[in-house]
Design a protein around this motif. Structure first.
Motif, PDB file in Angstrom:
ATOM      1  N   PRO A 195       0.952  -1.186  -0.143  1.00 23.23           N
ATOM      2  CA  PRO A 195      -0.119  -0.039   0.025  1.00 23.23           C
ATOM      3  C   PRO A 195       0.866   1.365  -0.020  1.00 23.23           C
ATOM      4  N   GLU A 196       0.233   2.252  -0.684  1.00 28.45           N
ATOM      5  CA  GLU A 196       1.063   3.735  -0.837  1.00 28.45           C
ATOM      6  C   GLU A 196       1.301   4.221   0.446  1.00 28.45           C
ATOM      7  N   LEU A 197       0.544   4.232   1.488  1.00 28.43           N
ATOM      8  CA  LEU A 197       0.620   4.420   2.939  1.00 28.43           C
ATOM      9  C   LEU A 197       2.004   3.852   3.594  1.00 28.43           C
ATOM     10  N   LEU A 198       1.935   2.499   3.308  1.00 26.82           N
ATOM     11  CA  LEU A 198       3.312   1.800   3.913  1.00 26.82           C
ATOM     12  C   LEU A 198       4.603   2.411   3.254  1.00 26.82           C
ATOM     13  N   TRP A 199       4.493   2.758   2.087  1.00 19.82           N
ATOM     14  CA  TRP A 199       5.715   3.302   1.298  1.00 19.82           C
ATOM     15  C   TRP A 199       6.109   4.518   2.097  1.00 19.82           C
ATOM     16  N   VAL A 200       4.892   5.463   2.327  1.00 20.16           N
ATOM     17  CA  VAL A 200       5.477   6.831   2.723  1.00 20.16           C
ATOM     18  C   VAL A 200       5.968   6.645   4.262  1.00 20.16           C
ATOM     19  N   LEU A 201       5.483   5.838   5.097  1.00 24.14           N
ATOM     20  CA  LEU A 201       5.963   5.351   6.419  1.00 24.14           C
ATOM     21  C   LEU A 201       7.462   4.784   6.340  1.00 24.14           C
ATOM     22  N   LEU A 202       7.491   3.887   5.441  1.00 21.62           N
ATOM     23  CA  LEU A 202       8.720   3.137   5.160  1.00 21.62           C
ATOM     24  C   LEU A 202       9.730   4.230   4.780  1.00 21.62           C
TER      25      LEU A 202
ATOM     26  N   ILE B   6       9.047  10.975  -3.082  1.00 20.58           N
ATOM     27  CA  ILE B   6       9.848   9.571  -3.286  1.00 20.58           C
ATOM     28  C   ILE B   6       8.929   8.330  -3.131  1.00 20.58           C
ATOM     29  N   ALA B   7       8.083   8.486  -1.971  1.00 26.47           N
ATOM     30  CA  ALA B   7       7.077   7.198  -1.961  1.00 26.47           C
ATOM     31  C   ALA B   7       6.191   7.267  -3.251  1.00 26.47           C
ATOM     32  N   LEU B   8       5.423   8.600  -3.568  1.00 25.56           N
ATOM     33  CA  LEU B   8       4.244   8.595  -4.472  1.00 25.56           C
ATOM     34  C   LEU B   8       4.860   8.438  -6.023  1.00 25.56           C
ATOM     35  N   GLY B   9       6.085   9.146  -6.163  1.00 20.18           N
ATOM     36  CA  GLY B   9       6.746   8.801  -7.290  1.00 20.18           C
ATOM     37  C   GLY B   9       6.987   7.413  -7.638  1.00 20.18           C
ATOM     38  N   LEU B  10       7.560   6.653  -6.622  1.00 21.58           N
ATOM     39  CA  LEU B  10       7.592   5.221  -6.615  1.00 21.58           C
ATOM     40  C   LEU B  10       6.424   4.487  -7.013  1.00 21.58           C
ATOM     41  N   CYS B  11       5.366   4.741  -6.351  1.00 22.68           N
ATOM     42  CA  CYS B  11       4.183   3.964  -6.561  1.00 22.68           C
ATOM     43  C   CYS B  11       3.763   4.345  -7.956  1.00 22.68           C
ATOM     44  N   PHE B  12       3.582   5.799  -8.563  1.00 26.27           N
ATOM     45  CA  PHE B  12       3.147   6.089  -9.659  1.00 26.27           C
ATOM     46  C   PHE B  12       3.975   5.533 -10.908  1.00 26.27           C
TER      47      PHE B  12
ATOM     48  N   ASP C  90      -3.883  10.638  -3.395  1.00 25.63           N
ATOM     49  CA  ASP C  90      -3.011  10.125  -2.456  1.00 25.63           C
ATOM     50  C   ASP C  90      -2.180  10.968  -1.879  1.00 25.63           C
ATOM     51  N   THR C  91      -1.955  12.226  -2.278  1.00 33.24           N
ATOM     52  CA  THR C  91      -1.225  13.156  -1.686  1.00 33.24           C
ATOM     53  C   THR C  91      -1.811  13.241   0.015  1.00 33.24           C
ATOM     54  N   ALA C  92      -2.967  13.056   0.026  1.00 29.89           N
ATOM     55  CA  ALA C  92      -3.422  13.111   1.493  1.00 29.89           C
ATOM     56  C   ALA C  92      -2.766  12.272   2.427  1.00 29.89           C
ATOM     57  N   LEU C  93      -2.090  11.036   1.898  1.00 32.25           N
ATOM     58  CA  LEU C  93      -1.450  10.052   2.787  1.00 32.25           C
ATOM     59  C   LEU C  93      -0.249  10.678   3.391  1.00 32.25           C
TER      60      LEU C  93
END
Length: 231
Positions: free
Chosen positions: A63-70, A101-107, A167-170
């Motif tokens: 999940p994108e949220l986990l990538w942001v936290l990680l 980084i997280a959102l770009g990685l997922c996108f 997803d920026t809200a994450l």
């Protein structure tokens, strides 16, 4: 309908600007990663195919949220040690950088599949025609493949961008003051969740509509020559 923002209007405007900046920066990074991933997956070399496939599979499976936290929290110790070794004190990854980084990685992981499908949709005869004209592989990619791939991939990329904006809200979970973070601050101060969450929803809807209009013009421009060729 008029909302009483109780002085939080400028904060919400600043949050909107932050959301736009985050989405655009993540978009640029994601497009680069997606293109590289697609080229790797369509490469004749097995190691590159494995690398591109592993990237899209692993990133899309979390999940994108986990990538942001990680990404935000896993870099704390690394950057602190790096800063101490360089003698510049403690380094820290900002919430904005972690979000990009997280959102770009997922996108990029999802864009990899969009680009890959677009590349495979281009007839092989176009590459063969370029080779017959003596064009190098790089020139064939730049002059023949990428322009056609862009036209085919644009609708899918547009949908991914609209998802990215929401997803920026994450990133608010790591303290970035974008729309949702500003709305939460306003709710805490005023005890009026309905007003500020509704305003946040309207802002996101407005950004989505603007993105859809921009996408429409991009699709129209990208298809201009293709439409003429069929007339």
């Amino acid at each position: 309908m008029i909302f009483d923002l109780q002085g939080f209007g400028p904060a919400l405007a600043a949050g909107t600007l932050m959301t736009i900046q985050l989405a655009l920066c993540a978009l640029v990074l994601g497009l680069v990663l997606g293109l590289l991933g697609a080229l790797a997956k369509t490469s004749p070399y097995k190691p590159l195919q494995w690398l591109g496939g592993s990237y899209s599979t692993i990133v899309r499976g979390v999940p994108e949220l986990l990538w942001v936290l990680l990404i935000y929290f896993s870099t704390v110790n690394v950057l602190r040690a790096l800063g101490e070794s360089l003698g510049v004190g403690s380094l820290e990854l900002s919430p904005f950088a972690a979000g990009v980084i997280a959102l770009g990685l997922c996108f990029g992981a999802y864009a990899t599949e969009v680009f890959r499908g677009a590349i495979l949709a281009i007839p092989k005869g176009h590459r063969e025609a370029g080779q017959a004209l003596g064009m190098s592989k790089g020139r064939i990619l730049w002059k023949l493949i990428l322009p056609q791939m862009w036209r085919i991939a644009l609708p899918g990329l547009g949908n991914l961008f609209m998802i990215l904006m929401k997803d920026t809200a994450l990133v608010s979970v790591v303290g970035l003051t974008e729309i949702m973070r500003q709305a939460q601050i306003a709710v805490t101060a005023t005890k009026n969740p309905m007003t500020f969450f509704l305003v946040a929803a309207i802002i996101y809807l407005g950004l989505t509509i603007i993105a859809m209009i921009g996408l429409h013009f991009l699709e129209k421009k990208a298809s201009r020559g293709f439409v003429r060729s069929n007339q």
